[in-house]
Each structure stands twice: as structure tokens, then as C-alpha cells.
Motif scaffolding. Structure first.
Motif, PDB file in Angstrom:
ATOM      1  N   UNK A   1       9.296  -7.929  20.830  1.00 48.53           N
ATOM      2  CA  UNK A   1       9.745  -6.547  20.693  1.00 48.53           C
ATOM      3  C   UNK A   1      10.786  -6.364  19.587  1.00 48.53           C
ATOM      4  N   UNK A   2      11.817  -7.198  19.482  1.00 50.51           N
ATOM      5  CA  UNK A   2      12.782  -7.003  18.390  1.00 50.51           C
ATOM      6  C   UNK A   2      12.142  -7.083  17.009  1.00 50.51           C
ATOM      7  N   UNK A   3      11.152  -7.952  16.853  1.00 46.74           N
ATOM      8  CA  UNK A   3      10.482  -8.077  15.560  1.00 46.74           C
ATOM      9  C   UNK A   3       9.626  -6.843  15.279  1.00 46.74           C
ATOM     10  N   UNK A   4       8.987  -6.300  16.315  1.00 47.90           N
ATOM     11  CA  UNK A   4       8.225  -5.060  16.131  1.00 47.90           C
ATOM     12  C   UNK A   4       9.139  -3.939  15.625  1.00 47.90           C
ATOM     13  N   UNK A   5      10.303  -3.820  16.235  1.00 55.15           N
ATOM     14  CA  UNK A   5      11.242  -2.777  15.827  1.00 55.15           C
ATOM     15  C   UNK A   5      11.738  -3.008  14.402  1.00 55.15           C
ATOM     16  N   UNK A   6      11.992  -4.272  14.058  1.00 49.23           N
ATOM     17  CA  UNK A   6      12.460  -4.587  12.709  1.00 49.23           C
ATOM     18  C   UNK A   6      11.403  -4.224  11.669  1.00 49.23           C
ATOM     19  N   UNK A   7      10.153  -4.556  11.959  1.00 49.70           N
ATOM     20  CA  UNK A   7       9.078  -4.241  11.012  1.00 49.70           C
ATOM     21  C   UNK A   7       8.870  -2.740  10.895  1.00 49.70           C
ATOM     22  N   UNK A   8       8.942  -2.036  12.001  1.00 49.85           N
ATOM     23  CA  UNK A   8       8.814  -0.577  11.945  1.00 49.85           C
ATOM     24  C   UNK A   8       9.935   0.025  11.103  1.00 49.85           C
ATOM     25  N   UNK A   9      11.145  -0.525  11.232  1.00 51.73           N
ATOM     26  CA  UNK A   9      12.278  -0.019  10.454  1.00 51.73           C
ATOM     27  C   UNK A   9      12.055  -0.253   8.963  1.00 51.73           C
ATOM     28  N   UNK A  10      11.498  -1.392   8.593  1.00 53.61           N
ATOM     29  CA  UNK A  10      11.225  -1.666   7.180  1.00 53.61           C
ATOM     30  C   UNK A  10      10.190  -0.698   6.627  1.00 53.61           C
ATOM     31  N   UNK A  11       9.171  -0.418   7.417  1.00 56.18           N
ATOM     32  CA  UNK A  11       8.134   0.524   6.973  1.00 56.18           C
ATOM     33  C   UNK A  11       8.714   1.932   6.857  1.00 56.18           C
ATOM     34  N   UNK A  12       9.519   2.328   7.823  1.00 55.95           N
ATOM     35  CA  UNK A  12      10.126   3.663   7.756  1.00 55.95           C
ATOM     36  C   UNK A  12      11.024   3.800   6.533  1.00 55.95           C
ATOM     37  N   UNK A  13      11.734   2.736   6.200  1.00 56.04           N
ATOM     38  CA  UNK A  13      12.591   2.772   5.018  1.00 56.04           C
ATOM     39  C   UNK A  13      11.759   2.980   3.750  1.00 56.04           C
ATOM     40  N   UNK A  14      10.616   2.287   3.671  1.00 57.57           N
ATOM     41  CA  UNK A  14       9.740   2.456   2.512  1.00 57.57           C
ATOM     42  C   UNK A  14       9.161   3.865   2.458  1.00 57.57           C
ATOM     43  N   UNK A  15       8.783   4.394   3.618  1.00 60.01           N
ATOM     44  CA  UNK A  15       8.254   5.757   3.677  1.00 60.01           C
ATOM     45  C   UNK A  15       9.328   6.764   3.279  1.00 60.01           C
ATOM     46  N   UNK A  16      10.542   6.527   3.700  1.00 61.80           N
ATOM     47  CA  UNK A  16      11.630   7.449   3.383  1.00 61.80           C
ATOM     48  C   UNK A  16      11.843   7.548   1.874  1.00 61.80           C
ATOM     49  N   UNK A  17      11.716   6.445   1.169  1.00 56.99           N
ATOM     50  CA  UNK A  17      11.835   6.495  -0.289  1.00 56.99           C
ATOM     51  C   UNK A  17      10.734   7.352  -0.896  1.00 56.99           C
ATOM     52  N   UNK A  18       9.524   7.212  -0.370  1.00 59.32           N
ATOM     53  CA  UNK A  18       8.408   8.014  -0.878  1.00 59.32           C
ATOM     54  C   UNK A  18       8.622   9.497  -0.573  1.00 59.32           C
ATOM     55  N   UNK A  19       9.132   9.778   0.617  1.00 56.35           N
ATOM     56  CA  UNK A  19       9.379  11.177   0.988  1.00 56.35           C
ATOM     57  C   UNK A  19      10.411  11.819   0.068  1.00 56.35           C
ATOM     58  N   UNK A  20      11.511  11.115  -0.158  1.00 58.11           N
ATOM     59  CA  UNK A  20      12.551  11.676  -1.021  1.00 58.11           C
ATOM     60  C   UNK A  20      12.023  11.951  -2.425  1.00 58.11           C
ATOM     61  N   UNK A  21      11.215  11.040  -2.944  1.00 57.74           N
ATOM     62  CA  UNK A  21      10.657  11.230  -4.279  1.00 57.74           C
ATOM     63  C   UNK A  21       9.710  12.431  -4.312  1.00 57.74           C
ATOM     64  N   UNK A  22       8.918  12.586  -3.264  1.00 59.87           N
ATOM     65  CA  UNK A  22       7.985  13.725  -3.214  1.00 59.87           C
ATOM     66  C   UNK A  22       8.742  15.043  -3.135  1.00 59.87           C
ATOM     67  N   UNK A  23       9.751  15.098  -2.290  1.00 64.99           N
ATOM     68  CA  UNK A  23      10.536  16.331  -2.178  1.00 64.99           C
ATOM     69  C   UNK A  23      11.225  16.668  -3.501  1.00 64.99           C
TER      70      UNK A  23
ATOM     71  N   UNK B   1       0.831  -1.209   0.000  1.00 62.74           N
ATOM     72  CA  UNK B   1       0.000   0.000   0.000  1.00 62.74           C
ATOM     73  C   UNK B   1       0.862   1.253   0.000  1.00 62.74           C
ATOM     74  N   UNK B   2       1.943   1.229   0.760  1.00 65.28           N
ATOM     75  CA  UNK B   2       2.839   2.386   0.807  1.00 65.28           C
ATOM     76  C   UNK B   2       3.382   2.695  -0.590  1.00 65.28           C
ATOM     77  N   UNK B   3       3.642   1.664  -1.377  1.00 67.89           N
ATOM     78  CA  UNK B   3       4.132   1.890  -2.737  1.00 67.89           C
ATOM     79  C   UNK B   3       3.040   2.437  -3.651  1.00 67.89           C
ATOM     80  N   UNK B   4       1.768   2.127  -3.362  1.00 67.90           N
ATOM     81  CA  UNK B   4       0.679   2.596  -4.228  1.00 67.90           C
ATOM     82  C   UNK B   4       0.215   4.000  -3.871  1.00 67.90           C
TER      83      UNK B   4
END
Length: 464
Positions: A369-391, A338-341
Motif C-alpha cells: 500500500x505505501x508503494x501504491x500511494x507513492x507511485x500515485x503521487x509521482x503520477x499526479x505530480x507529472x499530471x500537475x505539470x501538464x495541467x499547469x502548462x495547458x492552463x 507517456x504522460x510527457x508525450x
């Protein structure tokens, strides 16, 4: 009353920022003066947040830190974490401190009468001034009146205007209904009067905020709903202020983006082309367990596509929660897809935090807890790509309107490697912009042209 100084430390949401400003103005009318250094204060107030376990911990740490910095000051803890503090038990031998006054959220507005308004006379004169007082009685918890906070200005350039409080939805992960109570709506006439006050004071952007804007008007049909309110504000203020000032919406539920909502958004002349959505997740199974089955991702995607037809450039943010009980790898893939769409320009990503008193705290399938942090990091990485493209896409725009945050300058490194001290502001798409101060006095909405991209935002130059 002799002169006295106060220091307010605010955590959490935009509504808390608004309420701190209201306390600030009320205490100044009572003869208090705000100081920037806690050690100089006679009164310290921590306006706390409890949305996450970290927020609650931040409040406890702030109480401990401020007590050391100003041991003789009256220390107040209020806000959403105050009631939870009353039940907190530190580990044996742990260093901690207690406030003098513990004011739960539903009683916070009584502090408008002064920082000592809720202290019992015998306690105020006690020999041991830092013996913690019990939390205030909870009579206000059943009060259906809108809390009497009011502001005439704001400490920041872009003020928050509180229009709604409380929430009755009871998402299974959320403690806010327990700390802020049932939804209450502010009368539209009061909102309009305060918006006009802020605009006439020179503010060029106002953020309309509440705990759950979807529930505006549900407690009082005379208020209408949020879309009625937005239309009435635009109708009353646009003839005088359109082009000179604008509104921004703090956060919307996806279910609000129906045909009527989209029609209202695109018709308003003073509204920024930017939305922040309380998305939380993309998996239908996770959304149901969250108690958020009242919208679908397909509904949201159709709404965003409709808005894009009217707003060719649109800032789009979201709140996202990862690691919810029972979340699988397949659920996470749905979220990442969804983040990619979606044309997201940023997101606030949180790993799930167990909150005692909520249904999800006892759900099976708690994610380690470690898995929660890992998943959050993956989502943040995907969001960061979208942010850079928007900027980067913003560089193609010939013009944008920036509200300067303040006259304070920020050091920004340009593409040449040179660092310049520039003014900072936010454009209509919620992108940070940096610019040299224009010659003479600039209008509050400053027209600029983007010239380069940095890690902190856009470099821009003022237009004539």
C-alpha cells in the motif's frame, strides 16, 4: 398522501448523478419536496458507488452519519455498494448503522414509484423501524431492458444524459459488471427526445454518459453504435442549437478512436474539443493483466495526433490506475514517459484498490500500500505539470465559450493578490473559468477572453 420531505446523497459517477436526478423528479411528482438538511427529511436516500474500496466505505459512513442526524427518517441505501453492504461485517464493537431499505443497483429503478415502493407492508409499520430489511430480490439482474430513468431538468447547469448502462468487458480489477450487470443501450429516439427537452429547458451543455460507451448498441443492433448515435444527435439538433449549446462526452475507450471515430468527432458541430480517455496504464504487460489488451498506446497516440490536426486546442483527460498487481518500476516509467508525450490537460489518478469478487484481487505480486500511494503521487505530480502548462497556454486564446455553473460566486485570488467574488463556469476545453457577471442577461454560452491565471483556473472577461 401527506406532504413529505426527502434528502438524496449521491456518490460516484455521472450515471449515478443522472439516476439521482430521475429519482428526485419522480418523488417530486409524488408530492415529495427536497430539503437541504438531512435532519428535516422524512426519507433519506444514499445513492452509492463501489468502484473503489473507499467508495464503499464512504457509503457505510454516510449511512451511519445520516442515521444520527435523522433517527426517525426512513433510510435507503441503493446503488453499486448496496449489494456489498449486505455482506459487510463490522469489527466487534465498531459503531455502525444499517439502512431500513437496502436496494441493489439492478432494482434501483423501482424506487421511481416512491421511496416506500419496495418495503413490505408489515415492515413499513414495524415497531422497530430501523431493523434492516434484506436486500431486494435479484430478479432484475437478468433483465435486459434499459432502466426506465428519465429526466426533464438537472440540478446543475450542465446536465448528464444517460445513454447506456452495464458492462460486459470484465476488466480484472473492476467490480462494475457485478454491480450493474450486462450492457444495455437506450433507444436513440429516447435519447434524442431527452436531449431536446434539456436544450429547450435552457441547458447549454449536455454530457453524454454511460458505464461503457464502447458497448453502446452491442445488445441491440437497431441502436447502431456510439458513433452512429453521435452523428444522429448532431444531425438532428445542430441546425437549431449549434452555436447556442454543445455536447460533451463523458469517457471513451482508446479503442474507439479508430478512423471512423475520429471522422465522427471532427465532423460534429455541437461537440466540445475535449475527450476523457479510459487509459488506465501505458505498460502493455500491465494492460494485459488488467484485461485491457484490446488497445495499444501507439494506437492512442496516433489518434490523438490525428485529432490535434483538426482541433488545434484540445482538452484531454484520462483515468489512470497505479500500483496494479505485478506493476514494476519499469512499468511506472513507461506510464510517466507517456504522460510527457500526450497533451494531457488533467487526469484522475487512483491507486489500485483490491475488490473481492474480481480476478485481480487474488493475483500474485500485490503492490504494498505505501508503494501504491507513492507511485500515485509521482503520477499526479507529472499530471500537475501538464495541467499547469495547458492552463497557461489558454491565456493565448482570443476567445472561448463558457457555460456558467450557477449564479453562485466563488472567491478567486487574482495575480495582484486581491480576492474577487466571481461567477464560475467551464470552457469548451474543460478548464474552470471565473468572470464578473455581465450586464443584463447573458446567453447560456458566454463568450469570454482569458486575462490571467490563478490556482483555481482562468480569470476571464465577458466579450460583447
Amino acid at each position: 398522501m401527506p406532504a413529505w420531505k426527502f434528502f438524496i446523497l449521491t456518490f460516484g459517477c455521472k450515471v449515478n448523478q443522472y439516476e439521482s436526478q430521475s429519482l428526485r423528479e419522480a418523488w417530486q411528482r409524488l408530492g415529495g419536496s427536497e430539503c437541504a438538511i438531512p435532519a428535516e427529511a422524512d426519507v433519506l436516500c444514499v445513492n452509492s458507488c463501489a468502484v473503489t474500496a473507499k467508495g464503499e466505505r464512504d457509503a457505510r459512513n454516510a449511512v451511519f452519519r445520516l442515521r444520527r442526524q435523522a433517527p426517525d427518517a426512513t433510510l435507503i441505501l441503493t446503488g453499486c455498494a448496496a449489494r456489498l453492504f449486505a455482506d459487510y461485517r463490522p469489527r466487534p464493537g465498531a459503531k455502525w448503522a444499517a439502512p431500513d431499505l437496502l436496494i441493489p443497483q439492478e432494482e434501483k429503478s423501482r424506487l421511481l414509484a416512491g421511496p416506500w415502493a419496495m418495503a413490505e407492508p408489515d415492515c413499513a409499520q414495524a415497531d422497530a423501524p430501523h431493523t434492516p430489511l434484506p436486500a431486494a430480490q435479484t430478479a432484475g439482474a437478468t433483465n435486459t431492458a434499459f432502466p426506465p430513468f428519465r429526466i426533464a431538468s438537472f440540478k446543475r447547469a450542465r446536465p448528464v444524459l444517460k445513454i447506456q448502462d452495464g458492462c460486459g468487458h470484465r476488466c480484472t480489477y473492476c467490480i462494475v459488471p457485478l454491480t450493474r450487470g450486462k450492457p444495455r443501450s437506450r433507444p436513440a429516439g429516447e435519447i434524442l427526445a431527452e436531449a431536446r427537452r434539456l436544450l429547450e429547458a435552457g441547458h447549454a451543455e449536455i454530457m453524454l454518459s454511460g458505464i461503457n460507451l464502447r458497448q453502446y448498441g452491442r445488445d441491440d443492433p437497431a441502436c447502431g453504435d456510439f458513433w452512429d448515435l453521435l452523428r444522429s444527435l448532431d444531425k438532428a439538433l445542430a441546425p437549431e442549437f449549434a452555436g447556442r449549446a454543445r455536447f460533451r462526452i463523458s469517457s471513451l475507450e482508446p479503442s474507439q478512436l479508430d478512423a471512423r471515430g475520429i471522422e465522427t468527432l471532427t465532423a460534429c458541430r455541437m461537440l466540445c474539443p475535449h475527450l476523457h480517455i479510459s487509459l488506465q496504464h501505458a505498460s502493455p504487460a500491465v494492460l494485459r493483466r488488467m484485461g485491457r489488451g484490446h488497445y495499444s498506446i501507439l494506437m492512442l497516440e496516433k489518434a490523438v495526433a490525428s485529432l490535434a490536426a483538426h482541433w488545434p486546442v484540445m482538452g484531454l483527460g484520462a483515468d489512470i490506475l497505479t500500483g496494479f498487481p505485478g506493476e514494476s518500476d519499469a512499468d511506472l516509467r513507461l506510464l510517466l514517459e507517456l504522460i510527457e508525450r500526450l497533451p494531457l490537460s488533467y487526469a484522475h489518478v487512483f491507486p489500485y484498490s483490491r475488490r473481492p469478487g474480481t480476478a485481480a484481487c487474488n493475483f500474485a505480486g500485490q503492490v504494498p500500500h505505501p508503494l501504491k500511494l507513492e507511485r500515485a503521487a509521482r503520477v499526479r505530480e507529472a499530471i500537475e505539470r501538464r495541467r499547469r502548462a495547458f492552463w497557461a497556454a489558454q491565456l493565448t486564446l482570443p476567445r472561448m465559450l463558457v457555460v456558467p455553473d450557477s449564479i453562485r460566486r466563488a472567491a478567486v485570488e487574482a495575480g495582484s493578490g486581491q480576492t474577487h467574488a466571481l461567477c464560475k463556469g467551464i470552457n469548451e476545453y474543460y478548464v474552470p473559468c471565473f468572470f464578473r457577471p455581465p450586464n443584463g442577461s447573458a446567453s447560456a454560452l458566454l463568450p469570454v477572453r482569458p486575462t490571467a491565471l490563478t490556482g483555481k483556473g482562468l480569470l476571464t472577461e465577458p466579450l460583447p
